[in-house]
Write a protein that holds these residues in place. Sequence first.
Motif, short mmCIF file in Angstrom:
data_model
loop_
_atom_site.label_atom_id
_atom_site.label_comp_id
_atom_site.label_asym_id
_atom_site.label_seq_id
_atom_site.Cartn_x
_atom_site.Cartn_y
_atom_site.Cartn_z
N TYR A 188 0.82 -1.22 0.00
CA TYR A 188 0.00 0.00 0.00
C TYR A 188 0.86 1.26 0.00
O TYR A 188 1.88 1.33 0.68
N ASP A 189 0.39 2.25 -0.74
CA ASP A 189 1.02 3.58 -0.71
C ASP A 189 0.54 4.31 0.54
O ASP A 189 -0.67 4.40 0.80
N LYS A 198 0.49 7.53 1.49
CA LYS A 198 -0.33 8.72 1.35
C LYS A 198 -1.75 8.34 0.93
O LYS A 198 -2.73 8.84 1.48
N ALA A 199 -1.85 7.41 -0.02
CA ALA A 199 -3.18 6.97 -0.45
C ALA A 199 -3.93 6.33 0.70
O ALA A 199 -5.15 6.52 0.84
N ALA A 200 -3.20 5.59 1.54
CA ALA A 200 -3.86 4.93 2.67
C ALA A 200 -4.44 5.96 3.64
O ALA A 200 -5.56 5.82 4.12
N ASP A 206 -12.57 0.35 11.51
CA ASP A 206 -11.85 -0.89 11.81
C ASP A 206 -11.79 -1.80 10.58
O ASP A 206 -10.81 -2.53 10.40
N THR A 207 -12.84 -1.77 9.77
CA THR A 207 -12.81 -2.54 8.53
C THR A 207 -11.67 -2.06 7.64
O THR A 207 -10.87 -2.85 7.12
N TYR A 208 -11.59 -0.75 7.50
CA TYR A 208 -10.54 -0.18 6.65
C TYR A 208 -9.15 -0.52 7.20
O TYR A 208 -8.26 -0.94 6.45
N ALA A 265 -8.35 -2.96 9.12
CA ALA A 265 -8.11 -4.40 8.96
C ALA A 265 -7.62 -4.69 7.55
O ALA A 265 -6.76 -5.53 7.34
N GLY A 266 -8.17 -3.96 6.59
CA GLY A 266 -7.76 -4.16 5.20
C GLY A 266 -6.34 -3.72 4.95
O GLY A 266 -5.71 -4.17 3.97
N LEU A 267 -5.83 -2.84 5.79
CA LEU A 267 -4.45 -2.36 5.61
C LEU A 267 -3.42 -3.37 6.12
O LEU A 267 -2.25 -3.33 5.73
N LYS A 268 -3.86 -4.27 6.99
CA LYS A 268 -2.91 -5.24 7.57
C LYS A 268 -2.35 -6.16 6.49
O LYS A 268 -3.03 -6.48 5.52
N PRO A 269 -1.14 -6.62 6.70
CA PRO A 269 -0.59 -7.63 5.80
C PRO A 269 -1.44 -8.89 5.88
O PRO A 269 -2.00 -9.21 6.94
N ARG A 270 -1.52 -9.64 4.77
CA ARG A 270 -2.40 -10.81 4.72
C ARG A 270 -2.02 -11.86 5.74
O ARG A 270 -2.88 -12.55 6.32
N ALA A 311 -0.71 -11.64 8.69
CA ALA A 311 -0.77 -11.29 10.11
C ALA A 311 -2.01 -11.85 10.80
O ALA A 311 -3.09 -11.73 10.30
N THR A 367 -8.86 -1.69 -0.20
CA THR A 367 -8.49 -1.87 1.20
C THR A 367 -9.71 -2.15 2.06
O THR A 367 -9.75 -3.08 2.86
N GLY A 375 -10.86 -5.56 4.01
CA GLY A 375 -11.17 -5.61 5.43
C GLY A 375 -12.49 -6.28 5.73
O GLY A 375 -12.73 -6.76 6.84
#
Lengths: 207, 207
Positions: free
Chosen positions: A158-159, A161-163, A196-198, A200-205, A207, B197, B201
């Motif tokens: 993930y980038d 800034k975009a995140a 929290d959904t968002y 969670a989506g940022l976490k590495p797969r 983890a 993302t 999630g």
Amino acid sequence: MVRRTKEDALTTRAELLDAAERLFSEKGVSSTSMNQVAEAAGVTRGAIYHHFQNKLDLIDALMERVRLPVDEMRDELAQTYQGDPVSLLRARCFHIIGQVQDDPHTQALVNILLHKCEYVEDALPIHLRHLGGRNACITECVLLADKAKEQGLIDEKYDSKAAVVGLFSLVDGLMYNWLLDKTYFDLSQTASQAIDTYLAGLKPRGA
Amino acid sequence: MVRRTKEDALTTRAELLDAAERLFSEKGVSSTSMNQVAEAAGVTRGAIYHHFQNKLDLIDALMERVRLPVDEMRDELAQTYQGDPVSLLRARCFHIIGQVQDDPHTQALVNILLHKCEYVEDALPIHLRHLGGRNACITECVLLADKAKEQGLIDEKYDSKAAVVGLFSLVDGLMYNWLLDKTYFDLSQTASQAIDTYLAGLKPRGA
DNA sequence: CTTTTTACATACATACATGCATGTTTGATT
DNA sequence: AATCAAACATGCATGTATGTATGTAAAAAG
């Protein structure tokens, strides 16, 4: 009744700001005349033009009034959540949501910014203030995101800034839609799940 | 030059709508007078009041002009992505983003709705149209989310409505912030990552 | 105690925006 | 061909917001 002492003048000024905040939030900025603000504060238009140059200056003062509290709260949060960048990001989002939901002044101001004022050329100073604050905040949070990536809390693909822009947009969108119709969904519950959904989506797969 | 035939009248009407769309999007609704719209369309105010009752009716016609295309596109998308509810949700979000980024008319209208008009009492019809469209769309998408949960594509712990409201808020927030300053981030890239993302999630942890 | 300044109120001049009423020129109708 | 109605243009009457200039009483300064 005329206020004479310096202390009374500050009271008048505060009452004018309160009246403006309420009327602007209720009826919109351009639909509210200076006279209506003055009457709501129990004075005449002369009082407004004594304290503020014009409508824009009045709005500017409204924004300025909340800048300090917001800055303080931000620093306070930064000290509380030392060490875990994602938790800090999360706390910031939740704090904003909570503030908008519970504090009438914050709610009114955000409502004005999101729904009750037009972003037109004459309002450039307010425009720039808004943008400046947003960009500064995002820049700061991008550093947090980078740190989180180093610590393996955010997937490397993930980038940063975009995140962060996505996260803030989510918060903005939630406030935007909630303020449109506060009865349609519960803000804290929906925001809690969505953020929290968002995250969670940022976490590495793995983890 | 005066247009006489019925065909010409429709042309005049369209030019008035185009002028209004452009001016409203550039300078804001309340800062644009009927006279300015008329002049930009090469007619006088009389022409406006012949085709529309007042400013609100003009705005209403602007919104009405894009309702049909939007509805058509929605149905078209629904037929393309049969079977996979999450892909359909994703396609809808991407389509909206793409439309706002590439189609000038859509961009202008969304810009007007998000930044160039105040949600005040007099504008109640527009307010209701906006809310109604949003709620109908969300209700429809909640069904998709439910289906996705049945198929194990979305974690059962999530509330469907909150998930959809979150997704739409994310899209709204992205458009909101991008339209504030189109140079600050790239819309399609940022939206692409942010939406994926969020959708990531929503997936069950084990998947 | 006098003078000056503050903190407003009052009054006026200006500027538009709106809505409507009416006029005018053509296309459409019969 | 005569009449009607559509498609605008023009002008006016009204309301209202704004900015400013001036007045005034009390507080503050000397």
